[in-house]
Motif scaffolding. Structure first.
Motif, PDB file in Angstrom:
ATOM      1  N   VAL A 185      24.969  64.579  48.249  1.00  0.00           N
ATOM      2  CA  VAL A 185      25.223  65.512  49.351  1.00  0.00           C
ATOM      3  C   VAL A 185      26.727  65.599  49.632  1.00  0.00           C
ATOM      4  O   VAL A 185      27.277  66.697  49.787  1.00  0.00           O
ATOM      5  CB  VAL A 185      24.451  65.086  50.626  1.00  0.00           C
ATOM      6  CG1 VAL A 185      24.891  65.885  51.842  1.00  0.00           C
ATOM      7  CG2 VAL A 185      22.948  65.224  50.410  1.00  0.00           C
ATOM      8  N   ILE A 186      27.405  64.454  49.652  1.00  0.00           N
ATOM      9  CA  ILE A 186      28.854  64.431  49.896  1.00  0.00           C
ATOM     10  C   ILE A 186      29.591  65.166  48.779  1.00  0.00           C
ATOM     11  O   ILE A 186      30.518  65.943  49.037  1.00  0.00           O
ATOM     12  CB  ILE A 186      29.375  62.975  50.011  1.00  0.00           C
ATOM     13  CG1 ILE A 186      28.755  62.264  51.212  1.00  0.00           C
ATOM     14  CG2 ILE A 186      30.894  62.939  50.066  1.00  0.00           C
ATOM     15  CD1 ILE A 186      29.207  62.733  52.552  1.00  0.00           C
ATOM     16  N   ARG A 187      29.191  64.938  47.523  1.00  0.00           N
ATOM     17  CA  ARG A 187      29.849  65.623  46.395  1.00  0.00           C
ATOM     18  C   ARG A 187      29.642  67.128  46.486  1.00  0.00           C
ATOM     19  O   ARG A 187      30.577  67.905  46.250  1.00  0.00           O
ATOM     20  CB  ARG A 187      29.331  65.081  45.058  1.00  0.00           C
ATOM     21  CG  ARG A 187      29.893  63.720  44.703  1.00  0.00           C
ATOM     22  CD  ARG A 187      29.582  63.328  43.264  1.00  0.00           C
ATOM     23  NE  ARG A 187      28.152  63.315  42.971  1.00  0.00           N
ATOM     24  CZ  ARG A 187      27.358  62.262  43.100  1.00  0.00           C
ATOM     25  NH1 ARG A 187      27.852  61.109  43.512  1.00  0.00           N
ATOM     26  NH2 ARG A 187      26.077  62.338  42.808  1.00  0.00           N
ATOM     27  N   ASP A 188      28.424  67.567  46.832  1.00  0.00           N
ATOM     28  CA  ASP A 188      28.149  68.998  46.970  1.00  0.00           C
ATOM     29  C   ASP A 188      28.987  69.605  48.098  1.00  0.00           C
ATOM     30  O   ASP A 188      29.563  70.685  47.951  1.00  0.00           O
ATOM     31  CB  ASP A 188      26.661  69.248  47.242  1.00  0.00           C
ATOM     32  CG  ASP A 188      25.785  68.942  46.027  1.00  0.00           C
ATOM     33  OD1 ASP A 188      26.330  68.793  44.909  1.00  0.00           O
ATOM     34  OD2 ASP A 188      24.557  68.850  46.210  1.00  0.00           O
ATOM     35  N   PHE A 189      29.053  68.902  49.215  1.00  0.00           N
ATOM     36  CA  PHE A 189      29.865  69.368  50.344  1.00  0.00           C
ATOM     37  C   PHE A 189      31.331  69.478  49.941  1.00  0.00           C
ATOM     38  O   PHE A 189      31.997  70.466  50.228  1.00  0.00           O
ATOM     39  CB  PHE A 189      29.715  68.406  51.535  1.00  0.00           C
ATOM     40  CG  PHE A 189      30.677  68.698  52.655  1.00  0.00           C
ATOM     41  CD1 PHE A 189      30.420  69.723  53.554  1.00  0.00           C
ATOM     42  CD2 PHE A 189      31.836  67.966  52.789  1.00  0.00           C
ATOM     43  CE1 PHE A 189      31.317  69.998  54.582  1.00  0.00           C
ATOM     44  CE2 PHE A 189      32.740  68.241  53.806  1.00  0.00           C
ATOM     45  CZ  PHE A 189      32.476  69.262  54.706  1.00  0.00           C
ATOM     46  N   SER A 190      31.834  68.456  49.241  1.00  0.00           N
ATOM     47  CA  SER A 190      33.238  68.452  48.823  1.00  0.00           C
ATOM     48  C   SER A 190      33.537  69.599  47.864  1.00  0.00           C
ATOM     49  O   SER A 190      34.593  70.235  47.958  1.00  0.00           O
ATOM     50  CB  SER A 190      33.592  67.122  48.152  1.00  0.00           C
ATOM     51  OG  SER A 190      33.422  66.067  49.062  1.00  0.00           O
ATOM     52  N   ALA A 191      32.610  69.867  46.951  1.00  0.00           N
ATOM     53  CA  ALA A 191      32.804  70.969  46.006  1.00  0.00           C
ATOM     54  C   ALA A 191      32.841  72.301  46.751  1.00  0.00           C
ATOM     55  O   ALA A 191      33.691  73.165  46.467  1.00  0.00           O
ATOM     56  CB  ALA A 191      31.693  70.971  44.957  1.00  0.00           C
ATOM     57  N   ALA A 192      31.945  72.473  47.713  1.00  0.00           N
ATOM     58  CA  ALA A 192      31.936  73.711  48.497  1.00  0.00           C
ATOM     59  C   ALA A 192      33.212  73.840  49.323  1.00  0.00           C
ATOM     60  O   ALA A 192      33.809  74.927  49.409  1.00  0.00           O
ATOM     61  CB  ALA A 192      30.701  73.750  49.408  1.00  0.00           C
ATOM     62  N   LEU A 193      33.661  72.763  49.907  1.00  0.00           N
ATOM     63  CA  LEU A 193      34.900  72.766  50.689  1.00  0.00           C
ATOM     64  C   LEU A 193      36.093  73.127  49.808  1.00  0.00           C
ATOM     65  O   LEU A 193      36.939  73.950  50.171  1.00  0.00           O
ATOM     66  CB  LEU A 193      35.105  71.397  51.341  1.00  0.00           C
ATOM     67  CG  LEU A 193      36.350  71.216  52.202  1.00  0.00           C
ATOM     68  CD1 LEU A 193      36.349  72.202  53.367  1.00  0.00           C
ATOM     69  CD2 LEU A 193      36.431  69.790  52.705  1.00  0.00           C
ATOM     70  N   ARG A 194      36.140  72.532  48.627  1.00  0.00           N
ATOM     71  CA  ARG A 194      37.227  72.819  47.676  1.00  0.00           C
ATOM     72  C   ARG A 194      37.252  74.300  47.311  1.00  0.00           C
ATOM     73  O   ARG A 194      38.300  74.928  47.248  1.00  0.00           O
ATOM     74  CB  ARG A 194      37.064  71.928  46.439  1.00  0.00           C
ATOM     75  CG  ARG A 194      38.219  71.971  45.485  1.00  0.00           C
ATOM     76  CD  ARG A 194      38.146  70.920  44.373  1.00  0.00           C
ATOM     77  NE  ARG A 194      36.830  70.724  43.788  1.00  0.00           N
ATOM     78  CZ  ARG A 194      36.135  69.597  43.887  1.00  0.00           C
ATOM     79  NH1 ARG A 194      36.605  68.557  44.531  1.00  0.00           N
ATOM     80  NH2 ARG A 194      34.943  69.500  43.319  1.00  0.00           N
ATOM     81  N   ASN A 203      36.045  76.800  49.086  1.00  0.00           N
ATOM     82  CA  ASN A 203      36.468  77.570  50.264  1.00  0.00           C
ATOM     83  C   ASN A 203      37.974  77.502  50.457  1.00  0.00           C
ATOM     84  O   ASN A 203      38.601  78.486  50.842  1.00  0.00           O
ATOM     85  CB  ASN A 203      35.739  77.082  51.520  1.00  0.00           C
ATOM     86  CG  ASN A 203      34.283  77.494  51.538  1.00  0.00           C
ATOM     87  OD1 ASN A 203      33.882  78.411  50.830  1.00  0.00           O
ATOM     88  ND2 ASN A 203      33.491  76.789  52.309  1.00  0.00           N
ATOM     89  N   ILE A 204      38.563  76.355  50.192  1.00  0.00           N
ATOM     90  CA  ILE A 204      40.013  76.208  50.301  1.00  0.00           C
ATOM     91  C   ILE A 204      40.707  77.072  49.252  1.00  0.00           C
ATOM     92  O   ILE A 204      41.698  77.740  49.552  1.00  0.00           O
ATOM     93  CB  ILE A 204      40.431  74.724  50.179  1.00  0.00           C
ATOM     94  CG1 ILE A 204      39.967  73.963  51.419  1.00  0.00           C
ATOM     95  CG2 ILE A 204      41.930  74.590  49.975  1.00  0.00           C
ATOM     96  CD1 ILE A 204      40.129  72.451  51.326  1.00  0.00           C
ATOM     97  N   LYS A 205      40.172  77.080  48.020  1.00  0.00           N
ATOM     98  CA  LYS A 205      40.752  77.919  46.968  1.00  0.00           C
ATOM     99  C   LYS A 205      40.700  79.396  47.333  1.00  0.00           C
ATOM    100  O   LYS A 205      41.646  80.128  47.083  1.00  0.00           O
ATOM    101  CB  LYS A 205      40.014  77.691  45.638  1.00  0.00           C
ATOM    102  CG  LYS A 205      40.365  76.416  44.944  1.00  0.00           C
ATOM    103  CD  LYS A 205      39.615  76.293  43.643  1.00  0.00           C
ATOM    104  CE  LYS A 205      39.863  74.988  42.958  1.00  0.00           C
ATOM    105  NZ  LYS A 205      39.077  74.849  41.710  1.00  0.00           N
ATOM    106  N   LYS A 206      39.608  79.817  47.912  1.00  0.00           N
ATOM    107  CA  LYS A 206      39.453  81.231  48.314  1.00  0.00           C
ATOM    108  C   LYS A 206      40.468  81.585  49.393  1.00  0.00           C
ATOM    109  O   LYS A 206      40.961  82.701  49.430  1.00  0.00           O
ATOM    110  CB  LYS A 206      38.042  81.489  48.830  1.00  0.00           C
ATOM    111  CG  LYS A 206      36.985  81.473  47.766  1.00  0.00           C
ATOM    112  CD  LYS A 206      35.612  81.667  48.384  1.00  0.00           C
ATOM    113  CE  LYS A 206      34.502  81.456  47.369  1.00  0.00           C
ATOM    114  NZ  LYS A 206      33.181  81.499  47.986  1.00  0.00           N
ATOM    115  N   GLY A 207      40.760  80.638  50.254  1.00  0.00           N
ATOM    116  CA  GLY A 207      41.693  80.882  51.364  1.00  0.00           C
ATOM    117  C   GLY A 207      43.137  80.856  50.930  1.00  0.00           C
ATOM    118  O   GLY A 207      44.017  81.332  51.647  1.00  0.00           O
ATOM    119  N   SER A 208      43.421  80.314  49.758  1.00  0.00           N
ATOM    120  CA  SER A 208      44.834  80.196  49.311  1.00  0.00           C
ATOM    121  C   SER A 208      45.375  81.483  48.772  1.00  0.00           C
ATOM    122  O   SER A 208      44.802  82.311  48.216  1.00  0.00           O
ATOM    123  CB  SER A 208      44.935  79.130  48.213  1.00  0.00           C
ATOM    124  OG  SER A 208      44.591  77.885  48.737  1.00  0.00           O
TER     125      SER A 208
END
Length: 128
Positions: free
Chosen positions: A112-121, A123-128
């Motif tokens: 669950v933590i790995r999936d969350f981290s991948a999604a967060l990463r 989202n950060i890439k999209k925002g850059s």
């Protein structure tokens, strides 16, 4: 194997107690491994290798490199960890505690933590 366990611990700059704590075993067990009184069972050997990224072949026989090669992302994390470890600051303590807590999670919780981290990463890439 006893000399290699001691060398590993010293190369990691850990006391016997710190090494034991990282493995969730008793300090006396580490001392007994290092002096050759007892050999670690296979589960402990696997735990040492997993916890410290150690080459099991090296640990058992001395063949090969002490550490396994890290993927590039892990190398960057190790580099950042080394930088932070040199300074006694709250950020390092927080990161270390996050790592210890993650290590103690169930496999499902880690997923669950790995999936969350991948999604967060992402989202950060999209925002850059």
């Amino acid at each position: 194997m006893n000399e290699r366990i001691k060398k590993l611990r010293k190369d990691l700059k850990l006391t016997q107690q710190e090494f034991a704590d990282a493995l969730n075993i008793k300090r006396g067990a580490v001392a007994n491994y290092e002096i050759g009184r007892n050999a670690p069972i296979d589960a402990v050997v696997s735990l040492i290798c997993k916890t410290f990224n150690v080459n099991e072949e090296w640990l058992r026989s001395g063949a090969g490199d002490m550490f396994l090669e890290l993927p590039e992302e892990d190398e960057e994390a190790a580099y950042v960890s080394e930088l932070l470890e040199d300074s006694d600051n709250d950020l390092y303590k927080l990161i270390k505690e996050i790592m210890h807590t993650y290590h103690d999670l169930t496999p499902k919780s880690k997923e669950v933590i790995r999936d969350f981290s991948a999604a967060l990463r992402e989202n950060i890439k999209k925002g850059s």
